[in-house]
Design a protein around this motif. Structure first.
Motif, PDB file in Angstrom:
ATOM      1  N   ASP A   1      56.428 -15.402 -33.377  1.00 24.93           N
ATOM      2  CA  ASP A   1      57.420 -15.884 -32.410  1.00 24.93           C
ATOM      3  C   ASP A   1      56.864 -15.681 -30.999  1.00 24.93           C
ATOM      4  O   ASP A   1      56.577 -14.563 -30.593  1.00 24.93           O
ATOM      5  CB  ASP A   1      58.729 -15.112 -32.577  1.00 24.93           C
ATOM      6  N   PRO A   2      56.690 -16.764 -30.217  1.00 23.38           N
ATOM      7  CA  PRO A   2      56.090 -16.635 -28.884  1.00 23.38           C
ATOM      8  C   PRO A   2      56.945 -15.848 -27.891  1.00 23.38           C
ATOM      9  O   PRO A   2      56.466 -15.493 -26.820  1.00 23.38           O
ATOM     10  CB  PRO A   2      55.918 -18.093 -28.431  1.00 23.38           C
TER      11      PRO A   2
ATOM     12  N   ALA B   1      48.869  -9.685 -27.843  1.00 22.07           N
ATOM     13  CA  ALA B   1      48.865 -10.963 -27.137  1.00 22.07           C
ATOM     14  C   ALA B   1      50.285 -11.334 -26.736  1.00 22.07           C
ATOM     15  O   ALA B   1      51.222 -11.176 -27.515  1.00 22.07           O
ATOM     16  CB  ALA B   1      48.268 -12.046 -28.026  1.00 22.07           C
ATOM     17  N   MET B   2      50.396 -11.839 -25.506  1.00 26.10           N
ATOM     18  CA  MET B   2      51.683 -12.289 -24.988  1.00 26.10           C
ATOM     19  C   MET B   2      51.523 -13.755 -24.604  1.00 26.10           C
ATOM     20  O   MET B   2      50.651 -14.091 -23.807  1.00 26.10           O
ATOM     21  CB  MET B   2      52.081 -11.451 -23.767  1.00 26.10           C
ATOM     22  N   SER B   3      52.360 -14.605 -25.160  1.00 24.32           N
ATOM     23  CA  SER B   3      52.267 -16.028 -24.840  1.00 24.32           C
ATOM     24  C   SER B   3      52.896 -16.304 -23.481  1.00 24.32           C
ATOM     25  O   SER B   3      53.679 -15.499 -22.965  1.00 24.32           O
ATOM     26  CB  SER B   3      52.972 -16.867 -25.911  1.00 24.32           C
ATOM     27  N   ALA B   4      52.563 -17.457 -22.918  1.00 21.51           N
ATOM     28  CA  ALA B   4      53.155 -17.861 -21.637  1.00 21.51           C
ATOM     29  C   ALA B   4      54.662 -18.057 -21.761  1.00 21.51           C
ATOM     30  O   ALA B   4      55.379 -18.013 -20.770  1.00 21.51           O
ATOM     31  CB  ALA B   4      52.487 -19.142 -21.156  1.00 21.51           C
ATOM     32  N   GLU B   5      55.151 -18.258 -22.981  1.00 20.33           N
ATOM     33  CA  GLU B   5      56.587 -18.447 -23.215  1.00 20.33           C
ATOM     34  C   GLU B   5      57.371 -17.136 -23.246  1.00 20.33           C
ATOM     35  O   GLU B   5      58.597 -17.140 -23.226  1.00 20.33           O
ATOM     36  CB  GLU B   5      56.808 -19.172 -24.549  1.00 20.33           C
ATOM     37  N   HIS B   6      56.668 -16.019 -23.313  1.00 22.98           N
ATOM     38  CA  HIS B   6      57.325 -14.724 -23.377  1.00 22.98           C
ATOM     39  C   HIS B   6      58.153 -14.513 -22.105  1.00 22.98           C
ATOM     40  O   HIS B   6      57.700 -14.839 -20.999  1.00 22.98           O
ATOM     41  CB  HIS B   6      56.284 -13.613 -23.530  1.00 22.98           C
TER      42      HIS B   6
ATOM     43  N   GLU C   1      63.223  -2.185 -27.543  1.00 26.57           N
ATOM     44  CA  GLU C   1      63.835  -3.081 -28.540  1.00 26.57           C
ATOM     45  C   GLU C   1      62.922  -4.280 -28.802  1.00 26.57           C
ATOM     46  O   GLU C   1      62.844  -4.764 -29.922  1.00 26.57           O
ATOM     47  CB  GLU C   1      65.211  -3.538 -28.043  1.00 26.57           C
ATOM     48  N   ASP C   2      62.212  -4.728 -27.770  1.00 27.50           N
ATOM     49  CA  ASP C   2      61.339  -5.895 -27.913  1.00 27.50           C
ATOM     50  C   ASP C   2      60.013  -5.600 -28.605  1.00 27.50           C
ATOM     51  O   ASP C   2      59.287  -6.529 -28.954  1.00 27.50           O
ATOM     52  CB  ASP C   2      61.044  -6.512 -26.539  1.00 27.50           C
ATOM     53  N   THR C   3      59.656  -4.322 -28.749  1.00 24.60           N
ATOM     54  CA  THR C   3      58.358  -4.011 -29.357  1.00 24.60           C
ATOM     55  C   THR C   3      58.459  -3.295 -30.699  1.00 24.60           C
ATOM     56  O   THR C   3      57.434  -2.883 -31.253  1.00 24.60           O
ATOM     57  CB  THR C   3      57.497  -3.155 -28.399  1.00 24.60           C
ATOM     58  N   LEU C   4      59.644  -3.151 -31.244  1.00 22.23           N
ATOM     59  CA  LEU C   4      59.813  -2.436 -32.519  1.00 22.23           C
ATOM     60  C   LEU C   4      58.945  -3.018 -33.635  1.00 22.23           C
ATOM     61  O   LEU C   4      58.435  -2.288 -34.479  1.00 22.23           O
ATOM     62  CB  LEU C   4      61.279  -2.469 -32.960  1.00 22.23           C
TER      63      LEU C   4
END
Length: 177
Positions: free
Chosen positions: A49-50, A67-72, A152-155
């Motif tokens: 999920d981007p 990796a973090m997408s530009a959509e993050h 919460e976003d990195t669990l």
């Protein structure tokens, strides 16, 4: 041999106590299993999920890449922070950083040198000392204890065991308040 009522009551009490302990242990194990299953579902749900950071482990070296997408949702903020680190590096060392240069360099070194574990811990201690919010302070100190920080976003990037370690460290620091 005849038993007195007191002896029988004691035996029954011990038996009930063991049964209660067994029920409590089974309930705890069931709750742990449910939590781990929920975590596995979360990992699968967020994979690819981007809108979430993705983790990749090179099987030959064991190196982990995030990796973090530009959509993050935080991509622009992260890009700004990395740009500030790049500018600081260029200002300090007079050149662009290369692939083998550290992301966080020792502030006292004349050449790009990775920040030592002791220097990083001291930085976290200073950060924690400067924070008024006890929950944020506990999170900083817990991250020092375990070597990572959870949100919460990195669990989904961590194992259930790593989450248990984080929560225990966080609870310990929250209890120190």
């Amino acid at each position: 041999m005849a038993y007195s009522h007191t002896t029988i009551d004691n035996i029954m009490s011990v038996s009930r106590s063991r049964a209660d302990k067994n029920r409590a242990r089974k309930a705890r194990l069931a709750a742990d299993e449910r939590r781990r299953e929920e975590h596995a579902r979360l990992v699968l749900e967020r994979h690819g999920d981007p809108h979430y950071v993705q983790r990749d482990v090179d099987p030959s070296s064991g190196h982990v890449t995030l990796a973090m997408s530009a959509e993050h949702p935080q991509a622009a903020e992260m890009a700004g922070a990395l740009e500030a680190l790049r500018r600081d590096f260029v200002d300090r060392f007079g050149r662009e950083p290369g692939p083998s240069d550290p992301l966080l360099a020792d502030p006292d070194a004349a050449v790009p040198t990775p920040l030592s574990a002791d220097a990083f811990d001291a930085m976290l201690d200073r950060l924690a000392d400067g924070v008024d919010d006890p929950v944020v302070k506990a999170k900083v100190l817990a991250s020092k204890d375990v070597g990572y920080i959870l949100t919460e976003d990195t669990l989904h990037l961590f194992s259930a065991y790593e989450i248990d370690l984080w929560e225990a460290a966080l609870d310990r620091h929250l209890d120190e308040r």
